[in-house]
Design an enzyme around this catalytic site. Structure first.
Site, short mmCIF file in Angstrom:
data_model
loop_
_atom_site.label_atom_id
_atom_site.label_comp_id
_atom_site.label_asym_id
_atom_site.label_seq_id
_atom_site.Cartn_x
_atom_site.Cartn_y
_atom_site.Cartn_z
N ASP A 40 78.38 19.25 25.58
CA ASP A 40 77.63 18.05 25.24
C ASP A 40 78.44 17.19 24.27
O ASP A 40 78.66 17.58 23.12
CB ASP A 40 76.29 18.45 24.60
N ASP A 41 78.92 16.05 24.74
CA ASP A 41 79.66 15.09 23.90
C ASP A 41 81.07 15.56 23.56
O ASP A 41 81.63 15.14 22.55
CB ASP A 41 78.91 14.76 22.59
N CYS A 67 73.51 11.44 27.71
CA CYS A 67 73.07 12.75 28.23
C CYS A 67 72.19 12.72 29.49
O CYS A 67 72.57 13.28 30.51
CB CYS A 67 72.30 13.50 27.15
N ARG A 122 73.25 14.00 33.24
CA ARG A 122 72.74 15.29 33.74
C ARG A 122 72.02 15.12 35.08
O ARG A 122 72.08 16.00 35.95
CB ARG A 122 71.84 15.94 32.69
N LYS A 182 71.01 23.49 27.47
CA LYS A 182 70.21 22.26 27.32
C LYS A 182 69.84 21.67 28.68
O LYS A 182 70.67 21.57 29.58
CB LYS A 182 71.03 21.25 26.52
N HIS A 191 67.20 18.53 29.28
CA HIS A 191 67.17 17.08 29.00
C HIS A 191 66.94 16.21 30.24
O HIS A 191 67.43 15.08 30.33
CB HIS A 191 68.45 16.63 28.27
N SER A 212 67.84 17.45 23.34
CA SER A 212 68.99 17.55 22.43
C SER A 212 68.65 18.24 21.12
O SER A 212 67.52 18.18 20.63
CB SER A 212 69.53 16.15 22.12
N HIS A 258 77.39 18.46 20.38
CA HIS A 258 76.47 17.37 20.02
C HIS A 258 76.07 17.57 18.56
O HIS A 258 75.81 18.69 18.14
CB HIS A 258 75.24 17.48 20.94
N ASP A 282 79.35 16.26 29.38
CA ASP A 282 78.37 15.30 29.94
C ASP A 282 78.70 13.85 29.64
O ASP A 282 78.21 12.95 30.30
CB ASP A 282 76.94 15.63 29.46
N ASN A 283 79.51 13.62 28.61
CA ASN A 283 79.94 12.25 28.26
C ASN A 283 80.98 12.35 27.16
O ASN A 283 81.25 13.44 26.65
CB ASN A 283 78.75 11.37 27.81
N LYS A 333 81.24 7.94 23.68
CA LYS A 333 79.87 8.07 24.18
C LYS A 333 79.14 6.74 24.11
O LYS A 333 79.25 6.01 23.13
CB LYS A 333 79.15 9.12 23.32
MG MG Z 1 75.90 14.23 25.69
#
Ligand code: MG
Length: 461
Positions: free
Chosen positions: A37-38, A77, A81, A134, A136, A159, A232, A284-285, A305
């Site tokens: 995540d991130d 996110c 996803r 996660k 989301h 998150s 994240h 994811d980003n 992001k």
């Molecule tokens: Mg993310």
């Protein structure tokens, strides 16, 4: 015993001794998607970070394929996803919005029940499926992983910075995180296992769960979606990783994720599954730059992001699977949208014909081919197309920083960058290539003509 009985007995023994299981295996590899995540493009040793050690990921990249032009379907996110799950751009299922960029705890929307996740289609074809980490994509019962094709869920519904103490300033709570600031619950299926998730243990617990799942499913095809909470913000790592990195807290977190990857690959080897499993590691980003040293790095790419510059949507990606993946560096374009059709192709499953897919089957490239399987990337922000990449050229129609207060800029003549020569998007070559801009505009018109109005899920409260 007569001859017929003997034949039946031998046949039965062959079947039960695993000959049948082996032939099913050959047709159906296991899949593990490790989704950070991130995590930024420049945050791994093998992608150029000078002070974060990622020996397990570096080895994974050496034994497998390192993809240098791999994208997500959104720079935040929830829509990202929705893309990886369904193989469809979030604009097709209402999982993006210009008002709410992601799903929040008060949201009532989620991934529509009519959508088919990769877990659902694999489950329908005999796979066991788990979501560890996660989600989301909606936290109402009908939107949860267990309603979307996963047999098992262990993780957070959204998150790790959500459900926080409202009395503590958001910036402070994320820049100087303490366990007590965050109340998000950890679930096993529909049961709460930790009312207040112990965030320092999340990476370790997800890893333990993943290993147990691999061991439990070693005799049956499985798909495991391991979606880490980290890196994240708020950043948390276990005691063993406190202060291990020269890159501070963020580096500690990445080094623990790297340890986790090593444990997952070891579990595959220990259970004899390393030649039967395709593992994908990605993010994811891009990095959340506004959190400064608590955010990652996009390396040589611009932005992070939230933005449609390369740093927001190009992510560090590794495919691994000895026997499935031909080792090398892949510079062709790929996307998380491609995983759905790739898994279907490798498992011999036809893509559903009742909907449009935005992904392509990557298996020719995984198997050592060099012909591109996709030639375009569409950079949506919310419901709007900000940019499009066609071949090596990327046109920006709209620009805005990820989270800054700067105004939206509409480019009458789009900015045009040659991403092969100029991955940092610094030198506008629009005046030299009006023909390319026209080609991209034609592509955008054709894409738009395939869209249908849908309920915006992120605006439902
Ligand atoms: Mg993310």
């Amino acid at each position: 015993m007569n001859l017929n009985q003997l034949i039946i007995l031998v046949f039965g023994l062959l079947v039960t001794s695993g000959v049948e299981a082996e032939s099913i295996r050959k047709e159906k590899p296991n899949y593990i998607v490790i989704f950070c995540d991130d995590l930024g493009y420049g945050d791994l040793g093998s992608f150029g970070h000078p002070t974060i050690r990622t020996p397990n990921l570096d080895k994974m990249a050496e034994e497998g394929q390192k993809w240098t032009n791999f994208y997500v379907s959104s720079s935040v996110c929830t829509p990202s996803r929705a893309g990886i799950m369904t193989g469809r751009l979030p604009i097709r299922n209402g999982m993006c919005s210009d008002n709410h960029r992601v799903i929040f705890p008060e949201s009532k929307g989620g991934l529509p029940e009519s959508e088919i996740t990769f877990a659902k289609i694999l489950s329908d074809h005999g796979y066991n499926t788990a979501c560890i980490g996660k989600w989301h994509l909606g936290h109402e019962p009908q939107f949860l992983p267990t309603s979307h094709g996963f047999d098992y869920f262990y993780g957070l519904k959204y998150s790790n910075d959500m459900d926080r103490d409202p009395n503590i300033d958001y910036w402070k709570s994320c820049r100087h995180p303490k366990q007590e600031y965050f109340q998000i619950s950890l679930y096993r299926n529909h049961e709460i296992v930790q009312e207040q998730a112990i965030q320092t243990e999340l990476t370790k617990n997800y890893t333990k769960e993943a290993i147990a799942y691999i061991e439990k499913n070693k005799d049956k095809p499985f798909a495991l979606y391991l979606a880490h909470a980290m890196p994240h913000v708020p950043l948390f790592r276990s005691d063993e990783f406190e202060g291990t990195s020269k890159r501070g807290r963020y580096g500690d977190v990445i080094e623990e994720l790297d340890w986790s990857v090593g444990q997952v690959l070891k579990a595959l080897r220990d259970n004899g599954l390393e030649k039967k499993t395709l593992v994908v590691f990605t993010s994811d980003n891009g990095p959340w730059l506004m959190f400064q040293s608590h955010g990652g790095s996009a390396g040589l790419l611009s932005g992070g992001k939230g933005s449609t510059y390369e740093g927001g949507m190009r992510v560090p990606t590794v495919f691994w699977g000895p026997g499935i993946v031909e080792p090398g560096v892949v510079m062709e374009m790929g996307s998380t949208l491609d995983l759905f059709p790739t898994f279907c192709a490798l498992s011999g499953i036809d893509l559903p014909q009742d909907r449009i897919y935005d992904g392509s089957d990557l298996s020719p490239l995984l198997q050592g081919g060099h012909e591109p399987v996709r030639n375009e990337i569409i950079y949506y922000r919310g419901t709007k197309i900000y940019a499009v990449r066609k071949g090596k050229y990327k046109a920006h129609f709209l620009t805005k920083s990820g989270y800054g207060g700067d105004p939206l800029v509409v480019h009458e003549t789009p900015l045009l960058y040659d991403l092969e020569v100029d991955p940092a998007e610094r030198f506008d070559v629009a005046s030299e290539h009006p023909d390319i801009i026209e080609e991209i505009k034609t592509f955008v018109d054709a894409h738009r003509s395939t869209l249908k109005p849908v309920t915006n899920q992120l605006d439902l409260y």
